[in-house]
Design a protein around this motif. Structure first.
Motif, PDB file in Angstrom:
ATOM      1  N   HIS A  38       0.782  -1.231   0.000  1.00 58.47           N
ATOM      2  CA  HIS A  38       0.000   0.000   0.000  1.00 58.47           C
ATOM      3  C   HIS A  38       0.815   1.284   0.000  1.00 58.47           C
ATOM      4  O   HIS A  38       0.242   2.361  -0.179  1.00 58.47           O
ATOM      5  CB  HIS A  38      -0.952   0.020   1.207  1.00 58.47           C
ATOM      6  CG  HIS A  38      -1.977  -1.072   1.188  1.00 58.47           C
ATOM      7  ND1 HIS A  38      -3.193  -0.932   0.565  1.00 58.47           N
ATOM      8  CD2 HIS A  38      -1.943  -2.329   1.697  1.00 58.47           C
ATOM      9  CE1 HIS A  38      -3.878  -2.063   0.693  1.00 58.47           C
ATOM     10  NE2 HIS A  38      -3.149  -2.919   1.385  1.00 58.47           N
ATOM     11  N   SER A  39       2.115   1.214   0.241  1.00 56.93           N
ATOM     12  CA  SER A  39       2.899   2.442   0.310  1.00 56.93           C
ATOM     13  C   SER A  39       3.427   2.822  -1.064  1.00 56.93           C
ATOM     14  O   SER A  39       3.809   1.962  -1.860  1.00 56.93           O
ATOM     15  CB  SER A  39       4.085   2.269   1.269  1.00 56.93           C
ATOM     16  OG  SER A  39       4.891   3.441   1.272  1.00 56.93           O
ATOM     17  N   GLU A  40       3.482   4.142  -1.319  1.00 58.64           N
ATOM     18  CA  GLU A  40       3.979   4.646  -2.587  1.00 58.64           C
ATOM     19  C   GLU A  40       5.413   5.140  -2.462  1.00 58.64           C
ATOM     20  O   GLU A  40       5.899   5.878  -3.318  1.00 58.64           O
ATOM     21  CB  GLU A  40       3.074   5.790  -3.079  1.00 58.64           C
ATOM     22  CG  GLU A  40       3.215   7.111  -2.342  1.00 58.64           C
ATOM     23  CD  GLU A  40       2.565   7.148  -0.967  1.00 58.64           C
ATOM     24  OE1 GLU A  40       2.487   8.242  -0.378  1.00 58.64           O
ATOM     25  OE2 GLU A  40       2.144   6.076  -0.468  1.00 58.64           O
ATOM     26  N   PHE A  41       6.125   4.715  -1.407  1.00 51.37           N
ATOM     27  CA  PHE A  41       7.420   5.333  -1.134  1.00 51.37           C
ATOM     28  C   PHE A  41       8.450   5.075  -2.230  1.00 51.37           C
ATOM     29  O   PHE A  41       9.335   5.900  -2.469  1.00 51.37           O
ATOM     30  CB  PHE A  41       7.960   4.895   0.233  1.00 51.37           C
ATOM     31  CG  PHE A  41       8.618   3.536   0.260  1.00 51.37           C
ATOM     32  CD1 PHE A  41       9.985   3.417   0.163  1.00 51.37           C
ATOM     33  CD2 PHE A  41       7.856   2.383   0.412  1.00 51.37           C
ATOM     34  CE1 PHE A  41      10.585   2.172   0.203  1.00 51.37           C
ATOM     35  CE2 PHE A  41       8.444   1.140   0.456  1.00 51.37           C
ATOM     36  CZ  PHE A  41       9.822   1.030   0.347  1.00 51.37           C
ATOM     37  N   LEU A  42       8.358   3.955  -2.953  1.00 53.87           N
ATOM     38  CA  LEU A  42       9.329   3.699  -4.020  1.00 53.87           C
ATOM     39  C   LEU A  42       9.181   4.692  -5.166  1.00 53.87           C
ATOM     40  O   LEU A  42      10.170   5.125  -5.758  1.00 53.87           O
ATOM     41  CB  LEU A  42       9.180   2.274  -4.548  1.00 53.87           C
ATOM     42  CG  LEU A  42      10.015   1.198  -3.863  1.00 53.87           C
ATOM     43  CD1 LEU A  42       9.777  -0.152  -4.530  1.00 53.87           C
ATOM     44  CD2 LEU A  42      11.495   1.544  -3.895  1.00 53.87           C
ATOM     45  N   GLY A  43       7.957   5.064  -5.491  1.00 56.86           N
ATOM     46  CA  GLY A  43       7.735   5.985  -6.597  1.00 56.86           C
ATOM     47  C   GLY A  43       7.883   7.442  -6.217  1.00 56.86           C
ATOM     48  O   GLY A  43       8.027   8.297  -7.098  1.00 56.86           O
ATOM     49  N   ASP A  44       7.826   7.743  -4.931  1.00 51.50           N
ATOM     50  CA  ASP A  44       7.877   9.143  -4.480  1.00 51.50           C
ATOM     51  C   ASP A  44       8.562   9.193  -3.118  1.00 51.50           C
ATOM     52  O   ASP A  44       7.945   9.514  -2.110  1.00 51.50           O
ATOM     53  CB  ASP A  44       6.454   9.718  -4.409  1.00 51.50           C
ATOM     54  CG  ASP A  44       6.429  11.188  -4.031  1.00 51.50           C
ATOM     55  OD1 ASP A  44       7.476  11.860  -4.164  1.00 51.50           O
ATOM     56  OD2 ASP A  44       5.374  11.672  -3.575  1.00 51.50           O
ATOM     57  N   ARG A  45       9.845   8.877  -3.098  1.00 52.11           N
ATOM     58  CA  ARG A  45      10.528   8.742  -1.817  1.00 52.11           C
ATOM     59  C   ARG A  45      10.650  10.067  -1.072  1.00 52.11           C
ATOM     60  O   ARG A  45      10.500  10.112   0.150  1.00 52.11           O
ATOM     61  CB  ARG A  45      11.902   8.094  -2.026  1.00 52.11           C
ATOM     62  CG  ARG A  45      11.785   6.638  -2.483  1.00 52.11           C
ATOM     63  CD  ARG A  45      13.119   6.020  -2.789  1.00 52.11           C
ATOM     64  NE  ARG A  45      13.940   5.880  -1.603  1.00 52.11           N
ATOM     65  CZ  ARG A  45      15.216   5.498  -1.634  1.00 52.11           C
ATOM     66  NH1 ARG A  45      15.808   5.231  -2.799  1.00 52.11           N
ATOM     67  NH2 ARG A  45      15.906   5.375  -0.508  1.00 52.11           N
TER      68      ARG A  45
END
Length: 295
Positions: free
Chosen positions: A60-67
């Motif tokens: 559920h986290s978007e951290f890879l695409g928008d760190r």
């Protein structure tokens, strides 16, 4: 005589249950301490090593695409619910955090169902905050004494209640917390796919910020040394049993180098003016509170 950077003796606890920290709290000092950056990597690994947290982040986290965006939003959320921007904003953020976690659920790679509001997992993420504050002082400053630890625990417990964690799930004091924490580390934390990913990402700098004006190579040259430093201090702050479980090499030479660095951090903190001992957001909140009191 009390040391200049020592907190005053703990007053009688007259705060209502579920109170948001304020200017006189130990939480503001401990969470705002700039030295916390050196234990931040270990705190994140502790969180995602819980199977439910690791699965939720993976799915559920978007951290890879928008760190950078993810990092900024996490810091902003933390500053809000710790009360640095006022009690009302802190309560709103605590309620928002609980609401957004309602939809974080699914089935992990091993076929285990998970939900972010699973009481054990939801408490564990909050528990790492308390542990991280104490661990920072233990490694880079003066460890908390019994009175400080008990005061910080009461404040942490109030924050847990504000976040919607029920009292029956909470340890009843610092000693019970230590037993709970050690048990979680020993029996529940795992080397899962999210742990693997974060350990790999820790070896390289974040990508350049969106507004970075120079070539990527210039960013890498600037960012690589602090990246390596934070990785080393993060490994140092982990419980030894987790270093072994995660396959993180830590030698006697690594430990000696870390101890030299930690002594330097202690000296720098002691020599720094009081406002520079806090992160910019925490220092600004303390100044604003002083002006409000006419100080």
């Amino acid at each position: 005589m009390r040391r200049p950077d020592s907190p005053p003796p703990a007053p009688a606890d007259t705060r209502p249950a579920g109170a948001i920290p304020g200017p006189s709290s130990l939480t503001w000092r401990y969470a705002g301490d700039w030295r916390g950056v050196f234990t931040s990597r270990s705190t994140l690994l502790l969180q995602v090593a819980h199977p439910v947290v690791g699965a939720g982040v993976a799915d559920h986290s978007e951290f890879l695409g928008d760190r950078w965006g993810r990092l900024t939003r996490t810091l902003e959320s933390t500053f809000d619910f710790l009360g640095y921007r006022g009690e009302e904003r802190g309560r709103k953020e605590a309620a928002r955090l609980r609401e957004v976690h309602k939809d974080i659920k699914g089935v992990d790679a091993d076929g285990r169902r998970y939900h972010a509001l699973n009481p054990e997992a939801y408490l564990w993420v909050h528990a790492t905050l308390y542990h991280g504050m104490l661990r920072t002082r233990e490694l880079f400053g003066r460890p908390a004494g019994p009175v400080e630890e008990a005061t910080l625990f009461r404040e942490w417990r109030d924050l847990a209640l504000a976040l919607g964690i029920t009292g029956r799930h909470l340890p009843d004091g610092p000693a019970a917390f230590r037993a709970y924490f050690d048990g979680m580390v020993q029996d529940r934390l795992e080397r899962n796919a999210t742990v693997e990913l974060l350990m790999r990402l820790d070896r390289e700098p974040l990508p350049p910020p969106p507004s970075w004006p120079l070539p990527k190579a210039a960013w890498t040259g600037i960012a690589l040394p602090p990246t390596r430093l934070l990785r080393a201090t993060g490994i140092a702050a982990l419980p030894p049993v987790l270093r072994a479980r995660f396959g993180l090499r830590w030698t006697a030479s690594d430990q000696r180098r870390f101890e030299v660095f930690a002594r330097g951090v202690r000296l720098a903190h002691t020599a720094a003016p009081a406002p520079l001992r806090l992160s910019p957001v925490a220092a600004r909140a303390v100044r604003s509170a002083g002006r409000a009191r006419g100080g």
